[in-house]
Scaffold this motif. Sequence first.
Motif, PDB file in Angstrom:
ATOM      1  N   SER A 115       0.830  -1.202   0.000  1.00  0.00           N
ATOM      2  CA  SER A 115       0.000   0.000   0.000  1.00  0.00           C
ATOM      3  C   SER A 115       0.864   1.252   0.000  1.00  0.00           C
ATOM      4  O   SER A 115       2.069   1.191   0.253  1.00  0.00           O
ATOM      5  CB  SER A 115      -0.925   0.004   1.221  1.00  0.00           C
ATOM      6  OG  SER A 115      -0.177  -0.086   2.417  1.00  0.00           O
ATOM      7  N   ASN A 116       0.234   2.399  -0.280  1.00  0.00           N
ATOM      8  CA  ASN A 116       0.921   3.699  -0.292  1.00  0.00           C
ATOM      9  C   ASN A 116       2.108   3.692  -1.256  1.00  0.00           C
ATOM     10  O   ASN A 116       3.239   4.015  -0.905  1.00  0.00           O
ATOM     11  CB  ASN A 116       1.386   4.080   1.116  1.00  0.00           C
ATOM     12  CG  ASN A 116       0.246   4.122   2.110  1.00  0.00           C
ATOM     13  OD1 ASN A 116      -0.690   4.892   1.954  1.00  0.00           O
ATOM     14  ND2 ASN A 116       0.300   3.268   3.126  1.00  0.00           N
ATOM     15  N   SER A 159       6.819  14.032   4.456  1.00  0.00           N
ATOM     16  CA  SER A 159       6.272  12.820   5.091  1.00  0.00           C
ATOM     17  C   SER A 159       5.303  13.168   6.207  1.00  0.00           C
ATOM     18  O   SER A 159       4.214  12.591   6.303  1.00  0.00           O
ATOM     19  CB  SER A 159       7.417  11.955   5.644  1.00  0.00           C
ATOM     20  OG  SER A 159       8.269  11.532   4.622  1.00  0.00           O
ATOM     21  N   MET A 167       1.342  12.268   6.005  1.00  0.00           N
ATOM     22  CA  MET A 167       0.890  11.219   6.935  1.00  0.00           C
ATOM     23  C   MET A 167      -0.080  11.767   7.973  1.00  0.00           C
ATOM     24  O   MET A 167      -1.071  11.108   8.306  1.00  0.00           O
ATOM     25  CB  MET A 167       2.092  10.557   7.605  1.00  0.00           C
ATOM     26  CG  MET A 167       2.888   9.648   6.689  1.00  0.00           C
ATOM     27  SD  MET A 167       3.906   8.455   7.597  1.00  0.00           S
ATOM     28  CE  MET A 167       5.048   9.540   8.429  1.00  0.00           C
ATOM     29  N   LEU A 185       0.235   3.109   7.605  1.00  0.00           N
ATOM     30  CA  LEU A 185       0.750   4.320   6.969  1.00  0.00           C
ATOM     31  C   LEU A 185       2.180   4.611   7.430  1.00  0.00           C
ATOM     32  O   LEU A 185       3.069   4.884   6.618  1.00  0.00           O
ATOM     33  CB  LEU A 185      -0.167   5.500   7.305  1.00  0.00           C
ATOM     34  CG  LEU A 185       0.112   6.833   6.619  1.00  0.00           C
ATOM     35  CD1 LEU A 185      -0.192   6.740   5.127  1.00  0.00           C
ATOM     36  CD2 LEU A 185      -0.734   7.944   7.255  1.00  0.00           C
ATOM     37  N   SER A 241       4.586   1.874   6.160  1.00  0.00           N
ATOM     38  CA  SER A 241       4.779   1.994   4.713  1.00  0.00           C
ATOM     39  C   SER A 241       5.820   3.055   4.411  1.00  0.00           C
ATOM     40  O   SER A 241       6.718   2.857   3.577  1.00  0.00           O
ATOM     41  CB  SER A 241       3.458   2.347   4.025  1.00  0.00           C
ATOM     42  OG  SER A 241       2.551   1.289   4.066  1.00  0.00           O
ATOM     43  N   ASN A 242       5.724   4.196   5.083  1.00  0.00           N
ATOM     44  CA  ASN A 242       6.697   5.262   4.885  1.00  0.00           C
ATOM     45  C   ASN A 242       8.089   4.830   5.337  1.00  0.00           C
ATOM     46  O   ASN A 242       9.089   5.103   4.662  1.00  0.00           O
ATOM     47  CB  ASN A 242       6.262   6.513   5.655  1.00  0.00           C
ATOM     48  CG  ASN A 242       7.235   7.664   5.485  1.00  0.00           C
ATOM     49  OD1 ASN A 242       7.422   8.189   4.399  1.00  0.00           O
ATOM     50  ND2 ASN A 242       7.885   8.060   6.583  1.00  0.00           N
ATOM     51  N   GLN A 271       0.397   6.325  -7.126  1.00  0.00           N
ATOM     52  CA  GLN A 271      -0.849   6.360  -6.369  1.00  0.00           C
ATOM     53  C   GLN A 271      -2.073   6.007  -7.199  1.00  0.00           C
ATOM     54  O   GLN A 271      -3.015   5.403  -6.694  1.00  0.00           O
ATOM     55  CB  GLN A 271      -1.058   7.743  -5.759  1.00  0.00           C
ATOM     56  CG  GLN A 271      -2.252   7.815  -4.810  1.00  0.00           C
ATOM     57  CD  GLN A 271      -2.399   9.172  -4.171  1.00  0.00           C
ATOM     58  OE1 GLN A 271      -1.833  10.152  -4.637  1.00  0.00           O
ATOM     59  NE2 GLN A 271      -3.157   9.246  -3.099  1.00  0.00           N
TER      60      GLN A 271
END
Length: 342
Positions: free
Chosen positions: A36-37, A118, A122, A136, A139-140, A295
Motif C-alpha cells: 500500500s501507499n 512525510s 501522513m 501508513l 509503509s513510509n 498512487q
Amino acid sequence: MLLRHSPLTANDFRQCLRIATGATLGFAICKFFDLSNGVFFTVTPMLLLGLVPVMNAHAMRQLLASAVMAGIEVGIVGGLFGSHPGMILPIVFALFLYRFAAMSRGNLFLFGANGVISLSIMLHFASYPSVDINNLIFSNFWATVTSVIIAYAVTALWPDVEPRASMAAVVKAPNRMRHEALLGASIATASFLVFQVFNLRDSMSAQATTLLLLFPMHWNGALGYARKRAIGTLFGVTFGLVGQGLLYDWSGLLIFVIPLLWIGLMLFSQVHVREASGSGVGFGAMTTLGILFGQYLTPNNDLVFSALYRISSILVAIVATLLLCYLVHRLLNRFEATRFGL
C-alpha cells in the motif's frame, strides 16, 4: 532560462540513470508485492537521488532519521490529538518549525525536506478513520529503507567517473535563518489546515506542491520555483496521459508500465540535472509522474481523470501558496529579528 544548454557530462548522465532506475525499482517493488501507499516507494528514492548527487552515509542517516521521527510523531500526535484540531495545530507548527530550521542550516536539509513532506502527508491521511495509521507509518518507513538500499545499489552500479566539485557552504545570518524557519513552518501549517478543513484526500500532488514551493526557503525563490513547478507538472501530466493512451487496456500490466515509467523519468531527470537548481521543471515533472504512477495507476484506475485533476489542483495550490508566502514574508520583514536581508 529554464535549462543549462551545456551537454550532459558523464557524471550527469550517470546521475540520470540512478534517478530513473532507482524510482522505477521502488515502483516495481511496491506493485510486485502489492504494497500500500505506492507513492512513498516511488517518490522517496526520486527525492533522495535527485537532491543528493552521490549517495553517502550522511544522506542515509538524515533520511532514516526523518522517517523514524515522522513515524513517532504521527503515531503520538495522530493518536492522541487527531480529533482535537485546536490542540493539534500548535503541535504541528512546532514540528514543522524545527524541520525548516534544520533545512535553513543547510547540513541537515535532506532531513528537514523529507520530514516536512512525510509528516504533512501522513498527518493528513491519519485523520481519516478508514486509514490504518500503523500501516501508513510503516509503509513510509519501509519505503525509506528500500530507497536507501536502492540508492546504494544504483550508485554502485553507476558510480561517478570523475570527482565532483564540493559545494561551498552558505553562511546565513541568524535573522535570515529565523525568517526562513518561520516562513516555512507558517505556510506548511496553513497548508495542513486547509487540506484538513476542506477534506482534500485526493489532492496529494497539490499538497506536496505547497511544500515543495518552500524548499528555496524565501519569497523570491518560491516565486521562481512556482513557474517551474507549473511547467513541470504540465510535462509530467502530459507524459502520463500519452502513456495512458499508448497502454490503453494494458495499464495494469507491469511489463508495459515499468519501461514507460523509466523512459519518462529518464527524460525528466536530464532536465533536472541540466537545471542544477534542486527543485525545478525536471524535478516537478518527475515528482508529478511518480505520484500519478505510484498512487493512481492500478488495474482498475487509469490516469486520465486523475491527471486532469492534478493540473487544476496544483495550479490553485501554487497561486494560494504564493499569496500566503508573500504576506508572511512581508510580515516577518517588519521585524529586525526576522528580517530576511538585513
